[in-house]
Motif scaffolding. Structure first.
Motif, PDB file in Angstrom:
ATOM      1  N   LYS A 425       0.838  -1.269   0.023  1.00 21.50           N
ATOM      2  CA  LYS A 425      -0.031   0.043  -0.182  1.00 21.50           C
ATOM      3  C   LYS A 425       0.970   1.101   0.012  1.00 21.50           C
ATOM      4  CE  LYS A 425      -4.347  -1.068   1.733  1.00 21.50           C
ATOM      5  NZ  LYS A 425      -5.410  -0.839   2.798  1.00 21.50           N
ATOM      6  N   PRO A 434      -4.962   6.075   2.422  1.00 18.92           N
ATOM      7  CA  PRO A 434      -4.452   5.637   1.154  1.00 18.92           C
ATOM      8  C   PRO A 434      -4.290   6.660   0.013  1.00 18.92           C
ATOM      9  CG  PRO A 434      -6.437   4.981   1.513  1.00 18.92           C
ATOM     10  CD  PRO A 434      -6.276   5.542   2.648  1.00 18.92           C
ATOM     11  N   SER A 455      -1.100   2.507  -7.939  1.00 18.58           N
ATOM     12  CA  SER A 455      -2.017   1.963  -6.838  1.00 18.58           C
ATOM     13  C   SER A 455      -3.449   2.159  -7.152  1.00 18.58           C
ATOM     14  CB  SER A 455      -1.278   2.719  -5.642  1.00 18.58           C
ATOM     15  OG  SER A 455      -1.805   4.206  -5.879  1.00 18.58           O
ATOM     16  N   ASN A 458      -7.747   2.329  -3.571  1.00 18.46           N
ATOM     17  CA  ASN A 458      -7.423   2.083  -1.719  1.00 18.46           C
ATOM     18  C   ASN A 458      -6.065   2.202  -1.371  1.00 18.46           C
ATOM     19  OD1 ASN A 458     -10.060   1.655  -0.851  1.00 18.46           O
ATOM     20  ND2 ASN A 458      -9.939  -0.625  -1.838  1.00 18.46           N
ATOM     21  N   GLY A 459      -5.310   2.593  -2.757  1.00 20.32           N
ATOM     22  CA  GLY A 459      -3.776   2.684  -2.287  1.00 20.32           C
ATOM     23  C   GLY A 459      -2.987   1.319  -2.406  1.00 20.32           C
ATOM     24  N   ALA A 460      -3.468   0.485  -2.876  1.00 20.06           N
ATOM     25  CA  ALA A 460      -3.239  -1.005  -2.935  1.00 20.06           C
ATOM     26  C   ALA A 460      -2.577  -1.098  -4.351  1.00 20.06           C
ATOM     27  CB  ALA A 460      -4.208  -2.072  -2.532  1.00 20.06           C
ATOM     28  N   SER A 502       5.014  -1.347   2.476  1.00 20.07           N
ATOM     29  CA  SER A 502       4.194  -0.376   2.532  1.00 20.07           C
ATOM     30  C   SER A 502       4.872   0.972   2.605  1.00 20.07           C
ATOM     31  CB  SER A 502       3.826  -0.311   4.117  1.00 20.07           C
ATOM     32  OG  SER A 502       2.705   0.963   4.128  1.00 20.07           O
TER      33      SER A 502
END
Length: 636
Positions: A425, A434, A455, A458-460, A502
Motif C-alpha cells: 500500500k 491511502p 496504486s 485504496n492505495g493498494a 508499505s
C-alpha cells in the motif's frame, strides 16, 4: 400396408440391425454409430427405439467421440431404458467435460442401484480428487503445439534428435483407407523440427515405414537408426489385432519392417518403449493372463544376441481392470503410461510408476494441468541436455481435451517458474490515508526500469516480480516526496513467495516551509564541508535523486556574535559549499540555489547584546533547505 409388405419390411429391418451389430462387434464403432442412427430414425417401437438410441450413444463413446456420445447419452438417460449401466457411462462422459459435481451425482445414483460397485466408488473418489487437482495444479504449463495439429487425430509424439515424430490421420496420410473405428483415415508417422518459435512444415516420415493402414505409437533410439512401432490391421488391412514391428535404417532408408517374435494373431501388442539401457522393451497388450482390458508389460531383450525373453506384467500396482497403455521409459527408470482404471480426471490419464526390486510402485497420477477431462496419453520427454531455456518444452504428449484444434492434439509441457509476488500500500505519512494512483516502479541494480504500475483507489498494488534478479521498488506521487527504494531478492527461491511492503510518503511542503538539516557543523571561521556534515548532505543527495523534479534552496545561518556583514558573507560561503558538494555528487547545478542569511533569521531572542547560552547560539547556527519548485526538467 399388406401383411406381406410388413413381413418384407421386418426382414429388411432385421438385416440392417444384424449388419449394425456385426459392425459394432468388429469395433468399427464410427460406422456402427451411423448405421444405428438410421435404424433409430426408422423404428417406431419405443423399447426397440431406445435400444437403437443406446447403441448410437455407446458406439460414439467407444469411438472416443465424446461430444456426440454425450449428446446421445443425454437423450438416453431421459428414457425408460432398463439397463442402469447407462447411468455409469453417462457419469464418465460428464467427467470428460470436467463436470465433476454432475458426474458425482450420476455415480451416486448408480451406487443406489448397484450397491458397493467398486468402479462407481472409484469414480466418486476420482471426481473429488479431480476437482482438488484442478484447483491446485502442478507447476507446469501445458500449451497446444498448434503448428503440428490438424482437425484429425495427432497422437503419440516421440522426441528424438531434435525432431518430433508422431502419428496422424490427417489428409496427407498414405492411401485412402478409412479406419472405421474412428471414421478418419488410417494413421501414418509424420515428423517436424523446431524452427525459431514455431516448427517446420510436418512431413511424412520417409523411408518406407508408412503403409495404407494404421501405423502409430513408435519408439526410436537416440541415433535415429532403430525404430519400433505399432502396426494394426496387418499389411493387407484385414487383421483385427496390432503388432510391434522393428525396422533399421540403412543408407537413409528403413529396411522392410518385421514383427517381433512374441506378437500373435490372437491378441494385440503395441505401444513399444525401450528402457534407457536397452534391456527391456515395455509395451501394452491384451494377451491372456492380464488384469483387465490392456495391461503394461515388459520383455527382456538381449541386444548382442537379438533375442527376447518372456513378457512380464507390471503388476497390480500399475495395471487395472481397464485399459493401461502407451508406456514411456524415462532415463531415470520411471515408467509413464496412460490408464482408465485408476482414479483420474476424465478418460485416459497419465501416470507414473517405477521398478523397485522387481516390484513396480503404486501408480501416481500426474494431475492437472497435464491431465484433464479428456484422454491424455502418449508422453515423451526431451533429453535434459537439449533443454536450454526455462521456456523450452520438457515433454510432449497428446490429448483430446476441450479447446484443442481437432481430435487428439499434441501439447508441450514446460516447467512453470516459481512466482515471486509483492503486495503493498501507499499511504500519506501524516494522515495515514491511502494514496490512489501513486506510481510504483521496479528497477534493476543498474537503475533500468523493469515496470511501473499504479496504486488502486485504496492505495493498494500487487505485482509479480522477475526471478533470478535482485530488484528495487519505490513509490512516488505528484506533490509528494518519493519513497526510499526497498531491495527485493528472489534469488534461490524454491517456492511461491509473497513479500508485503508499505510506503508512507511525505507531502512536499510549500515554498514557505523550511527544513533544518541537523548535523551540519563547520570549523570556526571556515566554510569547508566536514566529514560529519558530508553524511548529512549525502542523505539530501538521495532525496534529490529520488525526486528529480524538485529544485531547492540551501540556506546557511549564523548566530549574532560577529559583525552582521561578516556573518552574511560567511553564511553565503557555507551555503555555496553545500551546493558545490551536491553538484560533485551528480545533482544538476541549476536545481540548487545557495543563500547566505547570516544572522537575519534567528530562531530565538539571541540578537546582538543579548546574553545567551552556547546551546541557544547553536540553535541559530544551522543549514536549511526549502523546495522552490517541483517541475524541474533537465536542460538538453
Amino acid at each position: 400396408m399388406s401383411a406381406k409388405s410388413q413381413q418384407v419390411n421386418s426382414m429388411q429391418l432385421d438385416l440392417e440391425m444384424n449388419k449394425a451389430k456385426l459392425t459394432f462387434d468388429i469395433k468399427k464403432y464410427n460406422t456402427a454409430a451411423g448405421l444405428y442412427k438410421k435404424l433409430y430414425g426408422k423404428i417406431r417401437d419405443e423399447a426397440l427405439q431406445n435400444d437403437m438410441l443406446y447403441m448410437v450413444a455407446e458406439s460414439y463413446r467407444r469411438a472416443n467421440n465424446f461430444k456426440q456420445a454425450y449428446e446421445w447419452y443425454d437423450k438416453l438417460v431421459n428414457t425408460k431404458y432398463p439397463d442402469v449401466r447407462i447411468i455409469y457411462s453417462y457419469g464418465l462422459l460428464l467427467k470428460n467435460f470436467e463436470r465433476y459435481e454432475e458426474a458425482n451425482r450420476q455415480f451416486g445414483d448408480y451406487l443406489f442401484e448397484v450397491p458397493g460397485d467398486k468402479n462407481a466408488l472409484r469414480e466418486i473418489k476420482a471426481c473429488a480428487e479431480a476437482q482438488m487437482w484442478k484447483a491446485n495444479p502442478k507447476r507446469f504449463t501445458v500449451k497446444e503445439v498448434a503448428a503440428l495439429n490438424t482437425e484429425f487425430s495427432d497422437y503419440s509424439p516421440f522426441y528424438v534428435k531434435g525432431n518430433l515424430i508422431w502419428s496422424s490421420s490427417r489428409n496427407e496420410a498414405t492411401g485412402n483407407e478409412i479406419f472405421e473405428w474412428t471414421g478418419q483415415k488410417c494413421s501414418d508417422f509424420f515428423t517436424a523440427s523446431p524452427s525459431g518459435n514455431s516448427w517446420s512444415k510436418p512431413g511424412n516420415l520417409k523411408g518406407g515405414i508408412n503403409t495404407n493402414f494404421n501405423e502409430g505409437a513408435g519408439w526410436m533410439d537416440s541415433t535415429g537408426s532403430v525404430f519400433y512401432f505399432t502396426q494394426c490391421n496387418g499389411t493387407d488391412g484385414k487383421g483385427m489385432n496390432c503388432k510391434i514391428y522393428v525396422s533399421y535404417k540403412e543408407n537413409e532408408t528403413w529396411v522392410t519392417p518385421r514383427p517381433l517374435p512374441f506378437c500373435s494373431d490372437s491378441f494385440s501388442v503395441g505401444h513399444p518403449a525401450m528402457s534407457a539401457d536397452g534391456k527391456r522393451l515395455f509395451f501394452a497388450s491384451d494377451m491372456p493372463g492380464g488384469f483387465g482390458e490392456k495391461d503394461i508389460y515388459y520383455i527382456p531383450y538381449n541386444n548382442l544376441k537379438d533375442t527376447w525373453g518372456t513378457p512380464v506384467n507390471l503388476g497390480e500396482r500399475a495395471n487395472t481392470n481397464e485399459d493401461d497403455m502407451f508406456p514411456h521409459a524415462a532415463t531415470d527408470g520411471s515408467i509413464y503410461f496412460a490408464s482408465k482404471g485408476w482414479p483420474g480426471m476424465g478418460g485416459l490419464d497419465l501416470y507414473k510408476t517405477q521398478d523397485s526390486a522387481g516390484t513396480f510402485k503404486q501408480a501416481q497420477n500426474l494431475q492437472s494441468p497435464i491431465n484433464s477431462g479428456g484422454d491424455d496419453f502418449g508422453i515423451s520427454f526431451v533429453p535434459t541436455a537439449e533443454i536450454n531455456k526455462d521456456e523450452d518444452a520438457i515433454a510432449y504428449f497428446c490429448s483430446n481435451r476441450q479447446g484443442g484444434k481437432g481430435d487428439d492434439d499434441i501439447y508441450a509441457i514446460t516447467n512453470k517458474p516459481f512466482i515471486f509476488k509483492v503486495i503493498g500500500k501507499v499511504l500519506d505519512k501524516e494522515s495515514g490515508l491511502p494514496l490512489p494512483l501513486a506510481t510504483i516502479t521496479l528497477m534493476d541494480s543498474s537503475n533500468n526500469t523493469l515496470f511501473s504500475i499504479k496504486s488502486t483507489e485504496n492505495g493498494a498494488f500487487t505485482a509479480e516480480l522477475p526471478l533470478k534478479l535482485i530488484s528495487f521498488i519505490h513509490a512516488q506521487k505528484d506533490k509528494y516526496f518519493s519513497s526510499a527504494a526497498i531491495q527485493l531478492n528472489p534469488v534461490g527461491l524454491t517456492k511461491d513467495s509473497t513479500v508485503e511492503v508499505s510506503f508512507s510518503l511525505d507531502a512536499i511542503p510549500t515554498e514557505e516551509y523550511e527544513f533544518t538539516l541537523n548535523g551540519i557543523y563547520y570549523d570556526v571561521d571556515k566554510a569547508d564541508i566536514r566529514p560529519d556534515a558530508a553524511k548529512v548532505l549525502d542523505s539530501l543527495v538521495i532525496i534529490l535523486t529520488q525526486n528529480p523534479g524538485i529544485s531547492i534552496e540551501l540556506g546557511s545561518h549564523t548566530d549574532s556574535r560577529a559583525a552582521e556583514d561578516y556573518n552574511l558573507k560567511l553564511s553565503q560561503k557555507r551555503a555555496q559549499s553545500c551546493v558545490d558538494y551536491l553538484t560533485k555528487k551528480g545533482i544538476a547545478k541549476d536545481r540548487l540555489t545557495a543563500v547566505g542569511y547570516g544572522e537575519t533569521r534567528l530562531v530565538n531572542d539571541c540578537a546582538d547584546g543579548v546574553d545567551c547560552t552556547e546551546e541557544q547560539h547553536q540553535e541559530n547556527r544551522r543549514t536549511t533547505f526549502r523546495v522552490l519548485s517541483t517541475d524541474y526538467k533537465k536542460k538538453r
